[in-house]
Design a protein around this motif. Structure first.
Motif, PDB file in Angstrom:
ATOM      1  N   ALA A 160      61.330  75.781  57.995  1.00  0.00           N
ATOM      2  CA  ALA A 160      60.517  76.879  57.451  1.00  0.00           C
ATOM      3  C   ALA A 160      60.219  77.925  58.518  1.00  0.00           C
ATOM      4  CB  ALA A 160      59.222  76.317  56.879  1.00  0.00           C
ATOM      5  N   ASP A 161      59.970  77.484  59.738  1.00  0.00           N
ATOM      6  CA  ASP A 161      59.689  78.428  60.822  1.00  0.00           C
ATOM      7  C   ASP A 161      60.893  79.322  61.123  1.00  0.00           C
ATOM      8  OD1 ASP A 161      57.150  77.439  61.083  1.00  0.00           O
ATOM      9  OD2 ASP A 161      57.585  76.194  62.830  1.00  0.00           O
ATOM     10  N   ARG A 162      62.081  78.814  60.852  1.00  0.00           N
ATOM     11  CA  ARG A 162      63.297  79.586  61.114  1.00  0.00           C
ATOM     12  C   ARG A 162      63.678  80.503  59.952  1.00  0.00           C
ATOM     13  NH1 ARG A 162      63.082  75.210  64.107  1.00  0.00           N
ATOM     14  NH2 ARG A 162      64.308  74.994  66.040  1.00  0.00           N
ATOM     15  N   LEU A 163      63.072  80.289  58.784  1.00  0.00           N
ATOM     16  CA  LEU A 163      63.439  81.064  57.598  1.00  0.00           C
ATOM     17  C   LEU A 163      62.313  81.968  57.105  1.00  0.00           C
ATOM     18  CD1 LEU A 163      65.318  78.302  55.538  1.00  0.00           C
ATOM     19  CD2 LEU A 163      66.332  80.163  56.862  1.00  0.00           C
ATOM     20  N   TRP A 164      61.334  82.232  57.943  1.00  0.00           N
ATOM     21  CA  TRP A 164      60.164  82.964  57.465  1.00  0.00           C
ATOM     22  C   TRP A 164      60.509  84.367  56.970  1.00  0.00           C
ATOM     23  CZ3 TRP A 164      58.823  87.521  59.849  1.00  0.00           C
ATOM     24  CH2 TRP A 164      59.357  87.749  61.127  1.00  0.00           C
ATOM     25  N   ARG A 165      61.611  84.947  57.483  1.00  0.00           N
ATOM     26  CA  ARG A 165      61.994  86.285  57.015  1.00  0.00           C
ATOM     27  C   ARG A 165      62.471  86.268  55.565  1.00  0.00           C
ATOM     28  NH1 ARG A 165      63.759  86.101  62.292  1.00  0.00           N
ATOM     29  NH2 ARG A 165      62.985  87.742  63.688  1.00  0.00           N
ATOM     30  N   ARG A 166      62.874  85.112  55.086  1.00  0.00           N
ATOM     31  CA  ARG A 166      63.380  85.010  53.709  1.00  0.00           C
ATOM     32  C   ARG A 166      62.281  84.826  52.680  1.00  0.00           C
ATOM     33  NH1 ARG A 166      67.432  87.738  54.559  1.00  0.00           N
ATOM     34  NH2 ARG A 166      69.010  86.874  55.948  1.00  0.00           N
ATOM     35  N   GLY A 167      61.075  84.557  53.134  1.00  0.00           N
ATOM     36  CA  GLY A 167      59.954  84.391  52.220  1.00  0.00           C
ATOM     37  C   GLY A 167      58.851  83.586  52.869  1.00  0.00           C
ATOM     38  N   ALA A 168      57.626  83.859  52.467  1.00  0.00           N
ATOM     39  CA  ALA A 168      56.486  83.142  53.036  1.00  0.00           C
ATOM     40  C   ALA A 168      56.613  81.647  52.749  1.00  0.00           C
ATOM     41  CB  ALA A 168      55.185  83.682  52.448  1.00  0.00           C
ATOM     42  N   PRO A 169      56.552  80.804  53.780  1.00  0.00           N
ATOM     43  CA  PRO A 169      56.714  79.359  53.560  1.00  0.00           C
ATOM     44  C   PRO A 169      55.433  78.717  53.022  1.00  0.00           C
ATOM     45  CG  PRO A 169      56.392  79.789  55.889  1.00  0.00           C
ATOM     46  CD  PRO A 169      56.446  81.133  55.212  1.00  0.00           C
ATOM     47  N   ILE A 170      55.602  77.874  52.025  1.00  0.00           N
ATOM     48  CA  ILE A 170      54.513  77.049  51.496  1.00  0.00           C
ATOM     49  C   ILE A 170      54.991  75.610  51.628  1.00  0.00           C
ATOM     50  CG2 ILE A 170      53.039  76.547  49.531  1.00  0.00           C
ATOM     51  CD1 ILE A 170      53.673  79.359  48.484  1.00  0.00           C
ATOM     52  N   VAL A 171      54.470  74.908  52.625  1.00  0.00           N
ATOM     53  CA  VAL A 171      54.987  73.590  52.996  1.00  0.00           C
ATOM     54  C   VAL A 171      53.993  72.524  52.534  1.00  0.00           C
ATOM     55  CG1 VAL A 171      55.868  72.183  54.885  1.00  0.00           C
ATOM     56  CG2 VAL A 171      56.096  74.664  54.991  1.00  0.00           C
ATOM     57  N   PHE A 172      54.429  71.680  51.624  1.00  0.00           N
ATOM     58  CA  PHE A 172      53.541  70.691  51.016  1.00  0.00           C
ATOM     59  C   PHE A 172      53.697  69.313  51.653  1.00  0.00           C
ATOM     60  CE2 PHE A 172      53.515  73.759  47.542  1.00  0.00           C
ATOM     61  CZ  PHE A 172      52.191  73.712  47.142  1.00  0.00           C
ATOM     62  N   GLY A 173      52.599  68.562  51.630  1.00  0.00           N
ATOM     63  CA  GLY A 173      52.595  67.131  51.879  1.00  0.00           C
ATOM     64  C   GLY A 173      51.990  66.467  50.657  1.00  0.00           C
ATOM     65  N   TYR A 174      52.226  65.185  50.495  1.00  0.00           N
ATOM     66  CA  TYR A 174      51.749  64.481  49.304  1.00  0.00           C
ATOM     67  C   TYR A 174      50.513  63.649  49.625  1.00  0.00           C
ATOM     68  CZ  TYR A 174      56.582  65.471  47.876  1.00  0.00           C
ATOM     69  OH  TYR A 174      57.782  66.072  47.598  1.00  0.00           O
ATOM     70  N   PRO A 175      49.479  63.714  48.783  1.00  0.00           N
ATOM     71  CA  PRO A 175      48.286  62.883  48.988  1.00  0.00           C
ATOM     72  C   PRO A 175      48.647  61.404  49.034  1.00  0.00           C
ATOM     73  CG  PRO A 175      47.871  64.569  47.328  1.00  0.00           C
ATOM     74  CD  PRO A 175      49.346  64.616  47.615  1.00  0.00           C
ATOM     75  N   GLY A 176      48.079  60.708  50.017  1.00  0.00           N
ATOM     76  CA  GLY A 176      48.323  59.281  50.160  1.00  0.00           C
ATOM     77  C   GLY A 176      49.485  58.941  51.057  1.00  0.00           C
ATOM     78  N   PHE A 177      50.168  59.963  51.597  1.00  0.00           N
ATOM     79  CA  PHE A 177      51.292  59.743  52.495  1.00  0.00           C
ATOM     80  C   PHE A 177      50.923  60.222  53.891  1.00  0.00           C
ATOM     81  CE2 PHE A 177      53.036  59.851  48.334  1.00  0.00           C
ATOM     82  CZ  PHE A 177      54.175  59.072  48.341  1.00  0.00           C
ATOM     83  N   GLY A 178      51.401  59.486  54.903  1.00  0.00           N
ATOM     84  CA  GLY A 178      51.115  59.906  56.264  1.00  0.00           C
ATOM     85  C   GLY A 178      49.622  59.981  56.489  1.00  0.00           C
ATOM     86  N   ASP A 179      49.161  61.126  57.002  1.00  0.00           N
ATOM     87  CA  ASP A 179      47.736  61.276  57.282  1.00  0.00           C
ATOM     88  C   ASP A 179      47.011  62.053  56.184  1.00  0.00           C
ATOM     89  OD1 ASP A 179      48.893  63.712  57.705  1.00  0.00           O
ATOM     90  OD2 ASP A 179      48.149  63.981  59.751  1.00  0.00           O
ATOM     91  N   ALA A 180      47.696  62.313  55.050  1.00  0.00           N
ATOM     92  CA  ALA A 180      47.044  63.025  53.945  1.00  0.00           C
ATOM     93  C   ALA A 180      46.179  62.049  53.153  1.00  0.00           C
ATOM     94  CB  ALA A 180      48.081  63.662  53.035  1.00  0.00           C
ATOM     95  N   PRO A 181      44.929  62.418  52.873  1.00  0.00           N
ATOM     96  CA  PRO A 181      44.046  61.491  52.155  1.00  0.00           C
ATOM     97  C   PRO A 181      44.539  61.196  50.740  1.00  0.00           C
ATOM     98  CG  PRO A 181      43.052  63.675  52.313  1.00  0.00           C
ATOM     99  CD  PRO A 181      44.278  63.697  53.175  1.00  0.00           C
ATOM    100  N   VAL A 182      44.205  60.035  50.254  1.00  0.00           N
ATOM    101  CA  VAL A 182      44.564  59.621  48.897  1.00  0.00           C
ATOM    102  C   VAL A 182      43.784  60.449  47.886  1.00  0.00           C
ATOM    103  CG1 VAL A 182      44.471  57.711  47.251  1.00  0.00           C
ATOM    104  CG2 VAL A 182      45.134  57.288  49.624  1.00  0.00           C
ATOM    105  N   ASP A 183      44.453  60.832  46.816  1.00  0.00           N
ATOM    106  CA  ASP A 183      43.796  61.498  45.689  1.00  0.00           C
ATOM    107  C   ASP A 183      43.775  60.499  44.538  1.00  0.00           C
ATOM    108  OD1 ASP A 183      43.036  62.940  43.471  1.00  0.00           O
ATOM    109  OD2 ASP A 183      44.280  64.686  43.920  1.00  0.00           O
TER     110      ASP A 183
END
Length: 204
Positions: A23-46
């Motif tokens: 995403a950092d390399r493609l920012w000229r092509r459009g604003a990046p919206i980078v998601f993570g999923y709740p309950g994965f890694g350090d993202a809190p569970v929903d």
């Protein structure tokens, strides 16, 4: 006219950091919206999320009105469903290392579920157990698609990419020589260089 935003969805790792180097390399092509999923890694569970369908609905509610969609591995289940059900919103698709949404095992892909459960013991079982198959709906997808397959990826071998290319109405397949399952994160320069001209062609 400003370019459309680009939504990035990770795979079974669920971490937003997966796509950040690309995403950092493609920012000229459009604003990046980078998601993570709740309950994965350090993202809190929903606790309101009890199925992959719940995750899909939650993400769709915060996606922009129209966007390009870039997905990794099991994130392609969400990407394909969005393109099928909301063609007016999905401008284009980048399907990388697809391990869900079609019968990957039937196409020679190794089963990743046990290893992911061991690596991510907190990952919701409904994500790991999902076996959505959109094969019959692939011909209805209107968005142009770039399919990326690594020839060193046991979870999503090039046969999976060929299957998608042959069934999507407007798809280009690029087989990445030496590309492993996490090639988008491990080789961001190489993968961004493949995605960049595709997004340039899709600008509108």
């Amino acid at each position: 006219m400003f370019p459309l935003p680009i939504v990035y969805l990770p795979g079974g790792g669920g971490r937003s950091l997966f796509w950040r180097p690309v995403a950092d390399r493609l920012w000229r092509r459009g604003a990046p919206i980078v998601f993570g999923y709740p309950g994965f890694g350090d993202a809190p569970v929903d606790p309101s999320l009890r199925s992959l369908a719940d995750l899909y609905d939650a993400l769709l509610a915060v996606f922009p009105a129209r966007f390009h969609l870039v997905a990794q591995s099991m994130g392609n289940v969400l990407a394909l469903r969005a393109a099928i059900e909301h063609p007016e919103r999905v401008a284009s698709l980048v399907l990388c290392a697809v391990s869900g949404g079609v019968d990957v095992r039937g196409l020679g892909g190794a089963d990743w579920r046990d290893s992911l459960a061991a690596e991510q013991p907190s990952a919701p079982p409904w994500f790991i157990d999902d076996r959505s198959d959109f094969t019959d709906h692939l011909p209805s997808i209107r968005a142009a698609a770039l399919v990326l397959s690594g020839d060193a990826d046991p979870l999503s071998p090039p046969r999976v990419g060929e299957f998608l290319r042959d069934r999507l109405p407007s798809a280009d397949l690029r087989v990445v020589v030496g590309g492993a399952h996490a090639m988008a994160h491990e080789e961001p320069d190489r993968i961004a260089a493949l995605i960049d001209p595709f997004l340039h062609e899709q600008r509108r």
